[in-house]
Design an enzyme around this catalytic site. Sequence first.
Site, mmCIF file in Angstrom:
data_model
loop_
_atom_site.group_PDB
_atom_site.id
_atom_site.type_symbol
_atom_site.label_atom_id
_atom_site.label_comp_id
_atom_site.label_asym_id
_atom_site.label_seq_id
_atom_site.Cartn_x
_atom_site.Cartn_y
_atom_site.Cartn_z
ATOM 1 N N SER A 44 0.713 -1.173 0.112
ATOM 2 C CA SER A 44 0.116 -0.034 0.068
ATOM 3 C C SER A 44 0.933 1.217 0.176
ATOM 4 C CB SER A 44 -0.854 0.016 1.158
ATOM 5 O OG SER A 44 -0.112 -0.184 2.455
ATOM 6 N N HIS A 250 -0.859 5.767 6.880
ATOM 7 C CA HIS A 250 -0.122 5.798 5.462
ATOM 8 C C HIS A 250 0.315 7.248 5.092
ATOM 9 C CE1 HIS A 250 -2.152 1.594 5.197
ATOM 10 N NE2 HIS A 250 -1.241 1.482 4.293
#
Length: 268
Positions: A44, A250
């Site tokens: 990711s 993230h």
Amino acid sequence: MRRSRYAAFMSSLLLALGLSLTGAAAAQASPLASATGYVALGDSYSSGVGSGSYISSSGDCDRSTKAYPYLWQAAHAPASFSFMACSGAKTTDVLNNQLGTLSASTGLVSITIGGNDAGFSDVMTTCVLQSDSACLSRIATAKAYVDSTLPGRLDTVYSAIRAKAPSAHVVVLGYPRFYQLGTTCLGLSGTKRSAINGAADYLDAAIAKRAADHGFTFGDVRTTFSGHEICSGDSWLHSVDWLNIGQSYHPTAAGQSGGYLPVLTGAA
């Protein structure tokens, strides 16, 4: 007369030798010259989770036009671009699902991998929801995995990349530290934040070692993210997002463009 003939003979010989060597060098360089395609592999952090602008055809892989691979190809126009990185990927997913577009014409490969193998999501869930001691225990388990199992899994992935893309320059990018320490910050305790940063360093060290042993370049993003960690006041990382839990921890779009892209550009 003999000397003139000898000189002419030597001149012809040197010219022929020079042409031969030039031809050999050109023949040796030609595979590298034609190896200009770019393949982006990984998890990711490479697909761009957290940065928005997801490509609809990528489905659950959540590949973003604001992710560093997409930004790099837009700026450098490689002969071909294959965006294979996928949210949630582990080393086995790279091996099974992401290597199909690698070839002798691949000139550049980038990859982030290893965080999910080491239990990134479970570590952060434990540290957010449970006690300091539970967080430290889960991190210790992750470090033990990084010592015992992850190196072999990385070796398998890196060897497969090299076998399928023999001419490629491979850039293995690491993971940032999540927290700026020594600041007042709501949320996790200082003990947890320090331990999480230490775990990121531990993982990066293991990845860097395996990359170097395969002749790959390690791209350290901790330098570019410095001053932009959570609690910095100018974070390039999402903290816990209860409305979109998947993008928690993230990089934001700024983290992709300011944190990851310069490292790939410098290493490529």
